[in-house]
Write a protein that holds these residues in place. Structure first.
Motif, PDB file in Angstrom:
ATOM      1  N   ASP A  10      62.783  22.910  69.921  1.00 33.74           N
ATOM      2  CA  ASP A  10      63.443  22.030  70.888  1.00 33.74           C
ATOM      3  C   ASP A  10      62.378  21.069  71.403  1.00 33.74           C
ATOM      4  OD1 ASP A  10      64.984  20.805  72.771  1.00 33.74           O
ATOM      5  OD2 ASP A  10      65.698  22.656  73.734  1.00 33.74           O
ATOM      6  N   LEU A  11      62.135  20.018  70.636  1.00 37.56           N
ATOM      7  CA  LEU A  11      60.972  19.163  70.872  1.00 37.56           C
ATOM      8  C   LEU A  11      61.034  18.408  72.196  1.00 37.56           C
ATOM      9  CD1 LEU A  11      60.512  17.657  67.288  1.00 37.56           C
ATOM     10  CD2 LEU A  11      59.461  19.697  68.271  1.00 37.56           C
ATOM     11  N   CYS A  12      62.234  18.083  72.653  1.00 38.30           N
ATOM     12  CA  CYS A  12      62.352  17.317  73.891  1.00 38.30           C
ATOM     13  C   CYS A  12      62.467  18.216  75.126  1.00 38.30           C
ATOM     14  CB  CYS A  12      63.559  16.385  73.820  1.00 38.30           C
ATOM     15  SG  CYS A  12      63.382  15.093  72.571  1.00 38.30           S
ATOM     16  N   GLY A  13      62.682  19.487  74.918  1.00 28.03           N
ATOM     17  CA  GLY A  13      62.794  20.414  76.045  1.00 28.03           C
ATOM     18  C   GLY A  13      62.180  21.750  75.740  1.00 28.03           C
ATOM     19  N   PRO A  14      60.869  21.778  75.451  1.00 29.32           N
ATOM     20  CA  PRO A  14      60.217  23.039  75.053  1.00 29.32           C
ATOM     21  C   PRO A  14      59.976  23.963  76.248  1.00 29.32           C
ATOM     22  CG  PRO A  14      58.598  21.281  75.141  1.00 29.32           C
ATOM     23  CD  PRO A  14      59.919  20.648  75.466  1.00 29.32           C
ATOM     24  N   SER A  15      60.783  24.986  76.398  1.00 32.03           N
ATOM     25  CA  SER A  15      60.684  25.848  77.577  1.00 32.03           C
ATOM     26  C   SER A  15      60.189  27.263  77.267  1.00 32.03           C
ATOM     27  CB  SER A  15      62.050  25.942  78.269  1.00 32.03           C
ATOM     28  OG  SER A  15      63.053  26.331  77.352  1.00 32.03           O
ATOM     29  N   ILE A  16      60.087  27.607  75.985  1.00 29.70           N
ATOM     30  CA  ILE A  16      59.689  28.971  75.612  1.00 29.70           C
ATOM     31  C   ILE A  16      58.315  29.355  76.177  1.00 29.70           C
ATOM     32  CG2 ILE A  16      59.149  30.501  73.678  1.00 29.70           C
ATOM     33  CD1 ILE A  16      62.108  30.095  73.925  1.00 29.70           C
ATOM     34  N   PRO A  17      57.284  28.493  76.092  1.00 28.75           N
ATOM     35  CA  PRO A  17      55.967  28.904  76.608  1.00 28.75           C
ATOM     36  C   PRO A  17      55.986  29.295  78.085  1.00 28.75           C
ATOM     37  CG  PRO A  17      55.722  27.003  75.184  1.00 28.75           C
ATOM     38  CD  PRO A  17      57.196  27.202  75.380  1.00 28.75           C
ATOM     39  N   ARG A  18      56.709  28.548  78.900  1.00 29.80           N
ATOM     40  CA  ARG A  18      56.763  28.903  80.324  1.00 29.80           C
ATOM     41  C   ARG A  18      57.494  30.231  80.514  1.00 29.80           C
ATOM     42  NH1 ARG A  18      59.096  25.800  85.727  1.00 29.80           N
ATOM     43  NH2 ARG A  18      58.902  27.645  87.045  1.00 29.80           N
ATOM     44  N   TYR A  58      60.073  39.488  62.132  1.00 32.26           N
ATOM     45  CA  TYR A  58      61.103  38.516  62.488  1.00 32.26           C
ATOM     46  C   TYR A  58      60.472  37.218  62.981  1.00 32.26           C
ATOM     47  CZ  TYR A  58      64.698  42.164  62.389  1.00 32.26           C
ATOM     48  OH  TYR A  58      65.552  43.166  61.986  1.00 32.26           O
ATOM     49  N   LEU A  59      61.039  36.099  62.535  1.00 36.57           N
ATOM     50  CA  LEU A  59      60.760  34.801  63.127  1.00 36.57           C
ATOM     51  C   LEU A  59      62.070  34.309  63.741  1.00 36.57           C
ATOM     52  CD1 LEU A  59      58.897  32.350  63.635  1.00 36.57           C
ATOM     53  CD2 LEU A  59      59.738  31.397  61.472  1.00 36.57           C
ATOM     54  N   VAL A  60      62.061  34.102  65.062  1.00 31.14           N
ATOM     55  CA  VAL A  60      63.238  33.619  65.776  1.00 31.14           C
ATOM     56  C   VAL A  60      63.016  32.147  66.097  1.00 31.14           C
ATOM     57  CG1 VAL A  60      64.798  33.991  67.720  1.00 31.14           C
ATOM     58  CG2 VAL A  60      63.505  35.920  66.783  1.00 31.14           C
ATOM     59  N   ILE A  61      63.908  31.283  65.626  1.00 32.63           N
ATOM     60  CA  ILE A  61      63.744  29.836  65.780  1.00 32.63           C
ATOM     61  C   ILE A  61      64.706  29.338  66.850  1.00 32.63           C
ATOM     62  CG2 ILE A  61      63.815  27.595  64.636  1.00 32.63           C
ATOM     63  CD1 ILE A  61      63.244  28.979  61.997  1.00 32.63           C
ATOM     64  N   ASP A  62      64.135  28.806  67.934  1.00 33.09           N
ATOM     65  CA  ASP A  62      64.914  28.239  69.038  1.00 33.09           C
ATOM     66  C   ASP A  62      65.108  26.758  68.764  1.00 33.09           C
ATOM     67  OD1 ASP A  62      66.210  28.076  71.531  1.00 33.09           O
ATOM     68  OD2 ASP A  62      64.353  27.483  72.524  1.00 33.09           O
ATOM     69  N   THR A  63      66.350  26.362  68.512  1.00 31.64           N
ATOM     70  CA  THR A  63      66.642  24.984  68.116  1.00 31.64           C
ATOM     71  C   THR A  63      67.157  24.178  69.307  1.00 31.64           C
ATOM     72  OG1 THR A  63      68.940  25.446  67.528  1.00 31.64           O
ATOM     73  CG2 THR A  63      67.271  25.795  65.812  1.00 31.64           C
ATOM     74  N   PRO A  64      67.127  22.843  69.215  1.00 29.69           N
ATOM     75  CA  PRO A  64      67.741  22.035  70.273  1.00 29.69           C
ATOM     76  C   PRO A  64      69.261  22.134  70.207  1.00 29.69           C
ATOM     77  CG  PRO A  64      66.943  20.634  68.493  1.00 29.69           C
ATOM     78  CD  PRO A  64      66.489  22.020  68.172  1.00 29.69           C
ATOM     79  N   PRO A  65      69.957  21.743  71.266  1.00 34.32           N
ATOM     80  CA  PRO A  65      71.423  21.787  71.225  1.00 34.32           C
ATOM     81  C   PRO A  65      71.990  20.750  70.256  1.00 34.32           C
ATOM     82  CG  PRO A  65      70.660  20.765  73.268  1.00 34.32           C
ATOM     83  CD  PRO A  65      69.453  21.310  72.587  1.00 34.32           C
ATOM     84  N   GLY A  66      73.173  21.040  69.743  1.00 31.08           N
ATOM     85  CA  GLY A  66      73.863  20.078  68.894  1.00 31.08           C
ATOM     86  C   GLY A  66      73.715  20.358  67.415  1.00 31.08           C
ATOM     87  N   THR A  67      74.037  19.333  66.608  1.00 33.52           N
ATOM     88  CA  THR A  67      73.970  19.426  65.140  1.00 33.52           C
ATOM     89  C   THR A  67      73.366  18.122  64.617  1.00 33.52           C
ATOM     90  OG1 THR A  67      76.263  18.603  65.001  1.00 33.52           O
ATOM     91  CG2 THR A  67      75.960  20.979  64.944  1.00 33.52           C
ATOM     92  N   SER A  68      72.100  17.900  64.933  1.00 37.00           N
ATOM     93  CA  SER A  68      71.461  16.613  64.660  1.00 37.00           C
ATOM     94  C   SER A  68      70.488  16.702  63.489  1.00 37.00           C
ATOM     95  CB  SER A  68      70.731  16.145  65.918  1.00 37.00           C
ATOM     96  OG  SER A  68      69.757  17.099  66.293  1.00 37.00           O
ATOM     97  N   ASP A  69      69.683  15.649  63.355  1.00 37.26           N
ATOM     98  CA  ASP A  69      68.670  15.599  62.295  1.00 37.26           C
ATOM     99  C   ASP A  69      67.741  16.804  62.333  1.00 37.26           C
ATOM    100  OD1 ASP A  69      69.649  13.216  61.446  1.00 37.26           O
ATOM    101  OD2 ASP A  69      67.978  11.980  62.133  1.00 37.26           O
ATOM    102  N   GLU A  70      67.364  17.225  63.562  1.00 36.40           N
ATOM    103  CA  GLU A  70      66.420  18.347  63.685  1.00 36.40           C
ATOM    104  C   GLU A  70      66.981  19.613  63.043  1.00 36.40           C
ATOM    105  OE1 GLU A  70      65.880  16.498  67.896  1.00 36.40           O
ATOM    106  OE2 GLU A  70      67.187  16.128  66.196  1.00 36.40           O
ATOM    107  N   HIS A  71      68.271  19.835  63.223  1.00 34.89           N
ATOM    108  CA  HIS A  71      68.894  21.039  62.663  1.00 34.89           C
ATOM    109  C   HIS A  71      68.913  20.995  61.135  1.00 34.89           C
ATOM    110  CE1 HIS A  71      70.382  20.605  66.759  1.00 34.89           C
ATOM    111  NE2 HIS A  71      70.472  21.911  66.784  1.00 34.89           N
ATOM    112  N   ILE A  72      69.198  19.807  60.605  1.00 33.36           N
ATOM    113  CA  ILE A  72      69.187  19.664  59.151  1.00 33.36           C
ATOM    114  C   ILE A  72      67.781  19.902  58.609  1.00 33.36           C
ATOM    115  CG2 ILE A  72      69.570  18.043  57.249  1.00 33.36           C
ATOM    116  CD1 ILE A  72      71.710  16.697  59.036  1.00 33.36           C
TER     117      ILE A  72
END
Length: 272
Positions: A46-54, A122-136
């Protein structure tokens, strides 16, 4: 060197819209898998809202290089939970990522090729919301490694459920198996008596799962104790293991790993 070859299972966490608690669900799935003795990585794309580290109390850590590529940030001394996020590459936590699609896609592909995860269960991938270019970009990059599938996160309201319905369509069109739907913020757990009250509504995620014929993994209630632990960077599942929310998360992860086992058994069946 292929940095993904040591990863046994890949799980994507998707949502049709923002604000449904997708990153919270990601961290709880990862920590529950960790508690079961697995070595786990979280990739925050989630490049525009990276919240996992916090959420995992590693905000501000630095990324280091090794001959194999980028070394992820480890949450624990035993190095059994690792994270990679663009948040580690920003000069300031207040910096905004103002990139067009091609640059985002290149960054995601670099994360998936250049991060040296080592051996992971396991690798768990946290994606941004929606179905955009990033998801593809994510789907195209992980498909050669046969991901276990996607966990879809919704809240009970009709608007959120409608958006997740489109996420189901996205998974079917791209050939990503759906591990199931999680209904987050489903009820409010009183911190005093532990009784749950339906604040928004209840049952939207379960109804969608039945309608689309995908597994329903379970509900996670609104819980002030979970919110506090995330805000303070503590492990909620180990801090309050007997709470209804902790038990709900454990049930969801058991359902995910159970579905994964059933899928592997089906793939291995002799149909001759």
């Amino acid at each position: 060197m292929d940095n993904m070859q040591g990863i046994k299972h890949i799980i994507l966490v998707l949502s049709g819209k923002g604000g449904v608690g997708k990153s919270t669900v990601t961290t709880q799935i990862a920590q529950s898998l960790l508690a079961e003795g697995n070595k786990v990585g979280i990739l925050d794309v989630d490049l525009c809202g990276p919240s996992i580290p916090r959420m995992l109390n590693v905000d501000g850590k630095d990324i280091h290089q090794c001959p194999q590529g980028w070394v992820p940030v480890y949450v624990d001394k035993e190095q059994k939970l690792s994270i990679m996020s663009i948040a580690f590459l920003l000069n300031s936590k207040d910096d905004a990522v103002v990139w067009r699609g091609p640059k985002k896609n290149a960054m995601i592909k670099q994360f998936l090729s250049d991060v040296y995860w080592g051996e992971l269960d396991y690798l768990v991938i946290d994606t941004p919301p929606g179905t955009s270019d990033e998801h593809i970009a994510v789907v195209e990059s992980v498909k050669p490694y046969n991901p276990e599938g996607a966990v879809l996160v919704t809240t009970p309201q009709a608007v959120s459920v409608g958006d997740v319905r489109r996420e189901v369509t996205f998974c079917k069109k791209t050939g990503i198996p759906i591990l199931g739907i999680v209904e987050n913020m489903s009820g409010f757990v009183c911190p005093c008596c532990q009784e749950s009250t339906n604040v928004f509504s209840k049952g939207g995620g379960e109804a969608l799962a039945a309608e689309t014929q995908v597994p329903f993994l379970g509900c996670i209630p609104l819980d002030p104790q979970l919110t506090r632990c995330i805000e303070e960077g503590h492990n909620f599942l180990s801090a309050i293991p007997l709470s209804p929310t902790s038990q709900a998360v454990s049930h969801i992860v058991n359902s995910i790993t159970g579905n994964q086992s059933n899928r592997n058994s089906a793939d291995g069946m002799d149909t001759s």
